[in-house]
Write a protein that holds these residues in place. Structure first.
Motif, PDB file in Angstrom:
ATOM      1  N   VAL A   1      38.315  61.796  31.948  1.00 49.35           N
ATOM      2  CA  VAL A   1      38.299  60.375  32.289  1.00 49.35           C
ATOM      3  C   VAL A   1      38.490  59.565  31.015  1.00 49.35           C
ATOM      4  O   VAL A   1      37.709  59.691  30.069  1.00 49.35           O
ATOM      5  CB  VAL A   1      36.964  59.964  32.965  1.00 49.35           C
ATOM      6  N   GLN A   2      39.583  58.794  30.994  1.00 52.73           N
ATOM      7  CA  GLN A   2      39.845  57.919  29.847  1.00 52.73           C
ATOM      8  C   GLN A   2      39.911  56.485  30.355  1.00 52.73           C
ATOM      9  O   GLN A   2      40.742  56.163  31.209  1.00 52.73           O
ATOM     10  CB  GLN A   2      41.159  58.297  29.176  1.00 52.73           C
ATOM     11  N   LEU A   3      39.040  55.649  29.820  1.00 54.46           N
ATOM     12  CA  LEU A   3      38.966  54.252  30.230  1.00 54.46           C
ATOM     13  C   LEU A   3      38.911  53.372  28.992  1.00 54.46           C
ATOM     14  O   LEU A   3      38.112  53.639  28.088  1.00 54.46           O
ATOM     15  CB  LEU A   3      37.712  54.020  31.091  1.00 54.46           C
ATOM     16  N   VAL A   4      39.759  52.354  28.951  1.00 54.14           N
ATOM     17  CA  VAL A   4      39.802  51.447  27.800  1.00 54.14           C
ATOM     18  C   VAL A   4      39.663  50.019  28.302  1.00 54.14           C
ATOM     19  O   VAL A   4      40.550  49.514  28.998  1.00 54.14           O
ATOM     20  CB  VAL A   4      41.103  51.616  27.002  1.00 54.14           C
ATOM     21  N   GLU A   5      38.565  49.383  27.917  1.00 56.09           N
ATOM     22  CA  GLU A   5      38.314  48.012  28.315  1.00 56.09           C
ATOM     23  C   GLU A   5      38.885  47.034  27.291  1.00 56.09           C
ATOM     24  O   GLU A   5      38.967  47.358  26.100  1.00 56.09           O
ATOM     25  CB  GLU A   5      36.803  47.747  28.449  1.00 56.09           C
ATOM     26  N   SER A   6      39.241  45.861  27.771  1.00 59.49           N
ATOM     27  CA  SER A   6      39.714  44.797  26.885  1.00 59.49           C
ATOM     28  C   SER A   6      39.438  43.459  27.550  1.00 59.49           C
ATOM     29  O   SER A   6      39.083  43.404  28.732  1.00 59.49           O
ATOM     30  CB  SER A   6      41.207  44.952  26.585  1.00 59.49           C
ATOM     31  N   GLY A   7      39.608  42.383  26.782  1.00 59.14           N
ATOM     32  CA  GLY A   7      39.478  41.041  27.347  1.00 59.14           C
ATOM     33  C   GLY A   7      38.170  40.341  27.034  1.00 59.14           C
ATOM     34  O   GLY A   7      37.986  39.181  27.407  1.00 59.14           O
ATOM     35  N   GLY A   8      37.262  41.022  26.357  1.00 66.78           N
ATOM     36  CA  GLY A   8      36.010  40.376  25.993  1.00 66.78           C
ATOM     37  C   GLY A   8      36.216  39.316  24.927  1.00 66.78           C
ATOM     38  O   GLY A   8      37.308  39.159  24.376  1.00 66.78           O
ATOM     39  N   GLY A   9      35.156  38.585  24.636  1.00 67.99           N
ATOM     40  CA  GLY A   9      35.233  37.548  23.618  1.00 67.99           C
ATOM     41  C   GLY A   9      34.019  36.653  23.669  1.00 67.99           C
ATOM     42  O   GLY A   9      33.033  36.965  24.338  1.00 67.99           O
ATOM     43  N   SER A  10      34.110  35.548  22.939  1.00 70.86           N
ATOM     44  CA  SER A  10      33.033  34.568  22.891  1.00 70.86           C
ATOM     45  C   SER A  10      33.450  33.307  23.635  1.00 70.86           C
ATOM     46  O   SER A  10      34.547  32.781  23.363  1.00 70.86           O
ATOM     47  CB  SER A  10      32.691  34.229  21.437  1.00 70.86           C
ATOM     48  N   VAL A  11      32.623  32.864  24.534  1.00 68.65           N
ATOM     49  CA  VAL A  11      32.908  31.656  25.306  1.00 68.65           C
ATOM     50  C   VAL A  11      31.650  30.811  25.413  1.00 68.65           C
ATOM     51  O   VAL A  11      30.540  31.322  25.237  1.00 68.65           O
ATOM     52  CB  VAL A  11      33.435  31.969  26.723  1.00 68.65           C
ATOM     53  N   GLU A  12      31.837  29.548  25.735  1.00 71.74           N
ATOM     54  CA  GLU A  12      30.703  28.672  25.974  1.00 71.74           C
ATOM     55  C   GLU A  12      30.220  28.820  27.413  1.00 71.74           C
ATOM     56  O   GLU A  12      30.979  29.275  28.283  1.00 71.74           O
ATOM     57  CB  GLU A  12      31.102  27.230  25.700  1.00 71.74           C
ATOM     58  N   PRO A  13      28.981  28.465  27.672  1.00 73.06           N
ATOM     59  CA  PRO A  13      28.497  28.496  29.064  1.00 73.06           C
ATOM     60  C   PRO A  13      29.423  27.713  29.986  1.00 73.06           C
ATOM     61  O   PRO A  13      29.910  26.634  29.625  1.00 73.06           O
ATOM     62  CB  PRO A  13      27.123  27.836  28.958  1.00 73.06           C
ATOM     63  N   GLY A  14      29.670  28.286  31.161  1.00 79.71           N
ATOM     64  CA  GLY A  14      30.607  27.678  32.097  1.00 79.71           C
ATOM     65  C   GLY A  14      32.032  28.174  31.944  1.00 79.71           C
ATOM     66  O   GLY A  14      32.875  27.883  32.800  1.00 79.71           O
ATOM     67  N   GLY A  15      32.284  28.912  30.889  1.00 81.52           N
ATOM     68  CA  GLY A  15      33.636  29.410  30.643  1.00 81.52           C
ATOM     69  C   GLY A  15      33.976  30.630  31.481  1.00 81.52           C
ATOM     70  O   GLY A  15      33.166  31.114  32.275  1.00 81.52           O
ATOM     71  N   SER A  16      35.193  31.125  31.284  1.00 80.36           N
ATOM     72  CA  SER A  16      35.693  32.265  32.060  1.00 80.36           C
ATOM     73  C   SER A  16      36.315  33.306  31.144  1.00 80.36           C
ATOM     74  O   SER A  16      36.840  32.975  30.080  1.00 80.36           O
ATOM     75  CB  SER A  16      36.754  31.796  33.066  1.00 80.36           C
ATOM     76  N   LEU A  17      36.279  34.529  31.582  1.00 80.34           N
ATOM     77  CA  LEU A  17      36.961  35.633  30.924  1.00 80.34           C
ATOM     78  C   LEU A  17      37.452  36.600  31.995  1.00 80.34           C
ATOM     79  O   LEU A  17      36.835  36.710  33.063  1.00 80.34           O
ATOM     80  CB  LEU A  17      36.030  36.397  29.972  1.00 80.34           C
ATOM     81  N   ARG A  18      38.532  37.309  31.683  1.00 82.23           N
ATOM     82  CA  ARG A  18      39.013  38.353  32.573  1.00 82.23           C
ATOM     83  C   ARG A  18      39.040  39.657  31.797  1.00 82.23           C
ATOM     84  O   ARG A  18      39.800  39.799  30.835  1.00 82.23           O
ATOM     85  CB  ARG A  18      40.408  38.036  33.080  1.00 82.23           C
ATOM     86  N   LEU A  19      38.211  40.583  32.202  1.00 83.84           N
ATOM     87  CA  LEU A  19      38.175  41.893  31.575  1.00 83.84           C
ATOM     88  C   LEU A  19      39.153  42.829  32.273  1.00 83.84           C
ATOM     89  O   LEU A  19      39.315  42.775  33.492  1.00 83.84           O
ATOM     90  CB  LEU A  19      36.768  42.481  31.646  1.00 83.84           C
ATOM     91  N   SER A  20      39.787  43.696  31.496  1.00 86.80           N
ATOM     92  CA  SER A  20      40.697  44.710  32.036  1.00 86.80           C
ATOM     93  C   SER A  20      40.183  46.089  31.674  1.00 86.80           C
ATOM     94  O   SER A  20      39.519  46.270  30.650  1.00 86.80           O
ATOM     95  CB  SER A  20      42.104  44.524  31.473  1.00 86.80           C
ATOM     96  N   CYS A  21      40.529  47.052  32.498  1.00 86.59           N
ATOM     97  CA  CYS A  21      40.142  48.442  32.268  1.00 86.59           C
ATOM     98  C   CYS A  21      41.352  49.306  32.553  1.00 86.59           C
ATOM     99  O   CYS A  21      41.740  49.470  33.717  1.00 86.59           O
ATOM    100  CB  CYS A  21      38.982  48.810  33.180  1.00 86.59           C
ATOM    101  N   ALA A  22      41.950  49.847  31.506  1.00 88.17           N
ATOM    102  CA  ALA A  22      43.117  50.712  31.654  1.00 88.17           C
ATOM    103  C   ALA A  22      42.654  52.154  31.750  1.00 88.17           C
ATOM    104  O   ALA A  22      41.898  52.623  30.898  1.00 88.17           O
ATOM    105  CB  ALA A  22      44.058  50.537  30.470  1.00 88.17           C
ATOM    106  N   ALA A  23      43.105  52.859  32.780  1.00 83.98           N
ATOM    107  CA  ALA A  23      42.640  54.215  33.056  1.00 83.98           C
ATOM    108  C   ALA A  23      43.750  55.230  32.845  1.00 83.98           C
ATOM    109  O   ALA A  23      44.938  54.944  33.067  1.00 83.98           O
ATOM    110  CB  ALA A  23      42.109  54.299  34.480  1.00 83.98           C
ATOM    111  N   ALA A  24      43.358  56.437  32.439  1.00 81.58           N
ATOM    112  CA  ALA A  24      44.312  57.529  32.274  1.00 81.58           C
ATOM    113  C   ALA A  24      43.569  58.847  32.374  1.00 81.58           C
ATOM    114  O   ALA A  24      42.354  58.905  32.197  1.00 81.58           O
ATOM    115  CB  ALA A  24      45.029  57.423  30.927  1.00 81.58           C
ATOM    116  N   GLY A  25      44.330  59.902  32.677  1.00 85.38           N
ATOM    117  CA  GLY A  25      43.745  61.232  32.638  1.00 85.38           C
ATOM    118  C   GLY A  25      43.055  61.686  33.899  1.00 85.38           C
ATOM    119  O   GLY A  25      42.459  62.776  33.927  1.00 85.38           O
ATOM    120  N   PHE A  26      43.134  60.871  34.952  1.00 88.48           N
ATOM    121  CA  PHE A  26      42.533  61.275  36.225  1.00 88.48           C
ATOM    122  C   PHE A  26      43.231  60.491  37.341  1.00 88.48           C
ATOM    123  O   PHE A  26      43.893  59.487  37.078  1.00 88.48           O
ATOM    124  CB  PHE A  26      41.025  61.018  36.224  1.00 88.48           C
TER     125      PHE A  26
END
Length: 120
Positions: A1-26
């Protein structure tokens, strides 16, 4: 199982982020996918799950209505759209694959994580 997350960061309260998870090997499309988070000094906390066909999505009560989990089986990728973020959402976020009971017991089923920080 290979999983790589991305999209994190620093935001102010009320803000938005979209996290991604790229998968491989299964065979991604046959696995339930989960997002788990861990704040500094605390244990892991389940956040959301999507089943293998994408029809069933479940959320921790504290994120219901703010977070949306989704998956793109054609591209072996899962997502966590986070809106109206709160300081309490600050944590390292991990995606994980497999049965939820196994995922919460075995960090080998997790990716390396992406940090989300919510502060003024």
């Amino acid at each position: 199982v290979q999983l790589v997350e991305s999209g994190g960061g620093s935001v102010e309260p009320g803000g938005s982020l979209r996290l991604s998870c790229a998968a491989a090997g299964f065979p991604f499309k046959t696995y339930d996918i989960h997002w788990v988070r861990q704040a500094t000094g605390k244990g892991p906390e389940w956040v959301a799950s999507i089943n293998m066909n994408g029809y069933e999505r479940t959320y921790q009560d504290s994120v219901k209505g703010r977070f949306t989990i989704s998956r793109d089986d054609a591209n072996n990728t899962a997502y966590l759209q986070m809106s109206d973020l709160e300081p309490e959402d600050t944590a390292m976020y991990y995606c994980a694959a497999g049965a939820r009971v196994l995922v919460m017991r075995d960090r080998k089923l997790w990716g390396l994580g992406t940090q989300v920080t919510v502060s003024t």
